[in-house]
Design a protein around this motif. Structure first.
Motif, PDB file in Angstrom:
ATOM      1  N   ALA A 124       1.041  -0.518   0.074  1.00 45.35           N
ATOM      2  CA  ALA A 124      -0.485  -0.167  -0.147  1.00 45.35           C
ATOM      3  C   ALA A 124       0.768   0.759   0.154  1.00 45.35           C
ATOM      4  CB  ALA A 124      -0.910   0.190   1.125  1.00 45.35           C
ATOM      5  N   PRO A 125       1.493   1.530  -1.469  1.00 46.50           N
ATOM      6  CA  PRO A 125       2.829   2.733  -1.117  1.00 46.50           C
ATOM      7  C   PRO A 125       1.947   3.945  -0.884  1.00 46.50           C
ATOM      8  CG  PRO A 125       2.514   1.346  -3.448  1.00 46.50           C
ATOM      9  CD  PRO A 125       2.389   0.831  -2.338  1.00 46.50           C
ATOM     10  N   VAL A 169      12.520  -9.001  -3.541  1.00 46.44           N
ATOM     11  CA  VAL A 169      13.464 -10.217  -4.274  1.00 46.44           C
ATOM     12  C   VAL A 169      12.555 -11.713  -3.734  1.00 46.44           C
ATOM     13  CG1 VAL A 169      15.226 -11.744  -3.006  1.00 46.44           C
ATOM     14  CG2 VAL A 169      15.345  -8.352  -2.931  1.00 46.44           C
ATOM     15  N   CYS A 170      13.148 -11.848  -5.218  1.00 45.03           N
ATOM     16  CA  CYS A 170      12.569 -13.693  -5.683  1.00 45.03           C
ATOM     17  C   CYS A 170      14.030 -14.010  -5.432  1.00 45.03           C
ATOM     18  CB  CYS A 170      11.458 -13.457  -7.310  1.00 45.03           C
ATOM     19  SG  CYS A 170      10.214 -12.391  -6.927  1.00 45.03           S
ATOM     20  N   ASP A 171      13.741 -15.796  -6.051  1.00 49.39           N
ATOM     21  CA  ASP A 171      14.448 -16.422  -5.472  1.00 49.39           C
ATOM     22  C   ASP A 171      14.156 -17.095  -7.210  1.00 49.39           C
ATOM     23  OD1 ASP A 171      13.013 -19.122  -6.324  1.00 49.39           O
ATOM     24  OD2 ASP A 171      12.333 -18.915  -4.819  1.00 49.39           O
ATOM     25  N   ASP A 172      16.150 -17.907  -7.513  1.00 51.99           N
ATOM     26  CA  ASP A 172      16.081 -18.338  -8.921  1.00 51.99           C
ATOM     27  C   ASP A 172      15.481 -19.743  -9.156  1.00 51.99           C
ATOM     28  OD1 ASP A 172      18.005 -19.830  -7.313  1.00 51.99           O
ATOM     29  OD2 ASP A 172      19.797 -19.537  -9.066  1.00 51.99           O
ATOM     30  N   LEU A 173      14.861 -19.942  -8.784  1.00 49.09           N
ATOM     31  CA  LEU A 173      14.404 -21.721  -8.645  1.00 49.09           C
ATOM     32  C   LEU A 173      12.576 -21.292  -9.130  1.00 49.09           C
ATOM     33  CD1 LEU A 173      15.158 -23.527  -5.592  1.00 49.09           C
ATOM     34  CD2 LEU A 173      16.126 -23.099  -7.700  1.00 49.09           C
ATOM     35  N   GLY A 174      12.046 -20.119  -9.094  1.00 48.89           N
ATOM     36  CA  GLY A 174      10.706 -19.911  -9.773  1.00 48.89           C
ATOM     37  C   GLY A 174       9.755 -20.668  -8.386  1.00 48.89           C
ATOM     38  N   GLY A 175      10.443 -20.355  -6.928  1.00 48.03           N
ATOM     39  CA  GLY A 175       9.753 -20.354  -5.981  1.00 48.03           C
ATOM     40  C   GLY A 175       8.853 -18.823  -5.781  1.00 48.03           C
ATOM     41  N   TRP A 176       7.557 -19.577  -5.041  1.00 47.42           N
ATOM     42  CA  TRP A 176       6.580 -17.700  -4.603  1.00 47.42           C
ATOM     43  C   TRP A 176       5.664 -18.666  -3.725  1.00 47.42           C
ATOM     44  CZ3 TRP A 176       6.277 -13.022  -7.978  1.00 47.42           C
ATOM     45  CH2 TRP A 176       5.299 -12.259  -6.718  1.00 47.42           C
ATOM     46  N   GLY A 177       6.038 -18.287  -2.446  1.00 45.30           N
ATOM     47  CA  GLY A 177       4.983 -19.225  -1.516  1.00 45.30           C
ATOM     48  C   GLY A 177       5.562 -18.320   0.034  1.00 45.30           C
ATOM     49  N   LYS A 178       6.051 -17.729   0.424  1.00 48.34           N
ATOM     50  CA  LYS A 178       6.520 -17.872   1.896  1.00 48.34           C
ATOM     51  C   LYS A 178       7.315 -15.969   1.781  1.00 48.34           C
ATOM     52  CE  LYS A 178       7.450 -21.767   3.732  1.00 48.34           C
ATOM     53  NZ  LYS A 178       8.285 -22.798   3.956  1.00 48.34           N
ATOM     54  N   GLY A 179       6.912 -15.466   2.828  1.00 54.57           N
ATOM     55  CA  GLY A 179       7.438 -14.185   3.134  1.00 54.57           C
ATOM     56  C   GLY A 179       6.625 -13.070   2.315  1.00 54.57           C
ATOM     57  N   PHE A 180       7.258 -12.237   1.840  1.00 57.18           N
ATOM     58  CA  PHE A 180       6.665 -10.575   1.363  1.00 57.18           C
ATOM     59  C   PHE A 180       5.906 -11.090   0.333  1.00 57.18           C
ATOM     60  CE2 PHE A 180       6.474  -7.095  -1.570  1.00 57.18           C
ATOM     61  CZ  PHE A 180       5.923  -5.917  -0.550  1.00 57.18           C
ATOM     62  N   VAL A 181       6.421 -12.350  -0.880  1.00 58.28           N
ATOM     63  CA  VAL A 181       5.302 -12.594  -2.101  1.00 58.28           C
ATOM     64  C   VAL A 181       4.037 -13.059  -1.780  1.00 58.28           C
ATOM     65  CG1 VAL A 181       7.890 -13.006  -3.228  1.00 58.28           C
ATOM     66  CG2 VAL A 181       6.495 -14.846  -1.927  1.00 58.28           C
ATOM     67  N   LEU A 182       3.459 -13.494  -0.485  1.00 58.03           N
ATOM     68  CA  LEU A 182       2.127 -12.877  -0.614  1.00 58.03           C
ATOM     69  C   LEU A 182       1.794 -12.288   0.202  1.00 58.03           C
ATOM     70  CD1 LEU A 182       2.621 -16.516   2.435  1.00 58.03           C
ATOM     71  CD2 LEU A 182       2.299 -17.148   0.137  1.00 58.03           C
ATOM     72  N   ALA A 183       1.932 -11.220   0.657  1.00 59.42           N
ATOM     73  CA  ALA A 183       1.209  -9.749   0.202  1.00 59.42           C
ATOM     74  C   ALA A 183       0.795  -9.917  -0.922  1.00 59.42           C
ATOM     75  CB  ALA A 183       1.976  -8.888   0.988  1.00 59.42           C
ATOM     76  N   SER A 233       0.819 -11.336  -3.228  1.00 60.56           N
ATOM     77  CA  SER A 233      -0.586 -11.800  -4.062  1.00 60.56           C
ATOM     78  C   SER A 233      -1.186 -12.315  -3.751  1.00 60.56           C
ATOM     79  CB  SER A 233       0.010 -13.433  -4.443  1.00 60.56           C
ATOM     80  OG  SER A 233       1.144 -13.691  -4.287  1.00 60.56           O
ATOM     81  N   ARG A 234      -1.509 -11.333  -2.309  1.00 57.38           N
ATOM     82  CA  ARG A 234      -3.338 -11.057  -1.783  1.00 57.38           C
ATOM     83  C   ARG A 234      -3.806  -9.571  -2.509  1.00 57.38           C
ATOM     84  NH1 ARG A 234      -0.488 -13.419   2.999  1.00 57.38           N
ATOM     85  NH2 ARG A 234      -0.257 -10.893   3.619  1.00 57.38           N
ATOM     86  N   ARG A 235      -2.514  -9.143  -2.793  1.00 55.14           N
ATOM     87  CA  ARG A 235      -3.163  -7.770  -3.371  1.00 55.14           C
ATOM     88  C   ARG A 235      -3.616  -8.189  -5.056  1.00 55.14           C
ATOM     89  NH1 ARG A 235      -3.727  -2.415  -0.515  1.00 55.14           N
ATOM     90  NH2 ARG A 235      -3.341  -0.836  -2.701  1.00 55.14           N
ATOM     91  N   TRP A 236      -2.189  -8.162  -5.589  1.00 55.45           N
ATOM     92  CA  TRP A 236      -2.092  -8.412  -7.683  1.00 55.45           C
ATOM     93  C   TRP A 236      -2.197  -9.375  -7.630  1.00 55.45           C
ATOM     94  CZ3 TRP A 236       1.823  -5.121  -5.005  1.00 55.45           C
ATOM     95  CH2 TRP A 236       0.349  -3.146  -4.173  1.00 55.45           C
ATOM     96  N   PRO A 237      -2.917 -10.632  -8.306  1.00 47.26           N
ATOM     97  CA  PRO A 237      -2.273 -12.030  -9.231  1.00 47.26           C
ATOM     98  C   PRO A 237      -0.876 -11.827 -10.110  1.00 47.26           C
ATOM     99  CG  PRO A 237      -4.800 -11.171  -9.550  1.00 47.26           C
ATOM    100  CD  PRO A 237      -3.960 -10.160  -8.657  1.00 47.26           C
ATOM    101  N   VAL A 242      10.154   4.287  -5.331  1.00 50.66           N
ATOM    102  CA  VAL A 242      10.503   3.086  -5.202  1.00 50.66           C
ATOM    103  C   VAL A 242       9.939   2.213  -3.385  1.00 50.66           C
ATOM    104  CG1 VAL A 242      11.691   1.264  -4.871  1.00 50.66           C
ATOM    105  CG2 VAL A 242      11.804   2.552  -6.592  1.00 50.66           C
ATOM    106  N   HIS A 243       9.014   1.793  -3.758  1.00 56.08           N
ATOM    107  CA  HIS A 243       8.887   1.613  -1.792  1.00 56.08           C
ATOM    108  C   HIS A 243       9.201  -0.332  -2.146  1.00 56.08           C
ATOM    109  CE1 HIS A 243       6.610   5.169  -2.112  1.00 56.08           C
ATOM    110  NE2 HIS A 243       6.596   4.650  -3.298  1.00 56.08           N
ATOM    111  N   MET A 244       9.435  -0.770  -0.748  1.00 54.15           N
ATOM    112  CA  MET A 244      10.051  -1.884  -0.234  1.00 54.15           C
ATOM    113  C   MET A 244      10.110  -1.975   0.880  1.00 54.15           C
ATOM    114  SD  MET A 244      13.781  -2.008  -1.203  1.00 54.15           S
ATOM    115  CE  MET A 244      13.956  -0.553  -2.753  1.00 54.15           C
ATOM    116  N   PRO A 245      10.117  -3.214   1.115  1.00 52.49           N
ATOM    117  CA  PRO A 245      10.014  -4.011   2.692  1.00 52.49           C
ATOM    118  C   PRO A 245      11.676  -3.443   2.398  1.00 52.49           C
ATOM    119  CG  PRO A 245       9.633  -5.771   1.356  1.00 52.49           C
ATOM    120  CD  PRO A 245       9.647  -4.582   0.751  1.00 52.49           C
TER     121      PRO A 245
END
Length: 160
Positions: free
Chosen positions: A13-14, A25-39, A41-45, A121-124
């Motif tokens: 909510a910048p 920051v994302c990982d290089d494995l294609g993983g998306w499922g823990k941490g800030f990415v959950l917030a 995804s809840r806001r924007w798919p 720019v806005h970030m955790p």
């Protein structure tokens, strides 16, 4: 030079007017499922779908450490998926997944896009959660890549 603005709140909510880029920051494995990415995804798919597609089609694109993907989620809001983490931390991991050099490169790409869009720019505290990095190593990269180019940066700390 301007300084990082630290606030309590939700980086998805910048605050402020104008174009905003929410970076993480994302990982290089294609993983998306823990941490800030959950917030995110809840806001924007869209950022998750774009990231997964980007990873799936990586043989034909620039996906990898140091890469940055920009996804428009609202008329004046973009999400920056920054690949700055090698793998993920597991119970058997020795060491942390954060890759400071990759975050540095991705922040340079973020700066270019922010200048192009005239965006803030806005970030955790990127790279410091599940990636295992320390803010004392990340903050100078943000300062050098973003603030030195006149890009306003707001860092959001979640409420206790």
């Amino acid at each position: 030079m301007i300084a990082i603005e630290y606030v309590r709140g939700d980086a998805t909510a910048p605050r402020g007017k104008g174009v905003k880029i929410v970076a993480h920051v994302c990982d290089d494995l294609g993983g998306w499922g823990k941490g800030f990415v959950l917030a995110v995804s809840r806001r924007w798919p869209e950022p998750e779908a774009a990231y997964r597609r980007w990873h799936r089609e990586r043989a034909g694109n620039d996906f990898g450490l140091g890469a940055a993907q920009f996804v428009r989620v609202e008329p004046y809001v973009w999400v920056a998926n920054l690949v700055g983490q090698r793998g993920i931390r597991t119970g058997r991991s020795s060491g942390v997944p954060v890759r400071y050099e990759a975050i540095d490169v991705a922040l340079g790409r973020l700066a270019d896009r922010a200048v192009e869009l005239e965006a803030s720019v806005h970030m955790p505290r990127i790279g410091c959660g599940l990636a295992g990095g320390t803010w004392s190593r990340i903050e100078p990269l943000v300062t050098e890549r973003l603030l030195a180019r006149g890009i306003p940066v707001t860092v959001y700390d979640v409420r206790a």
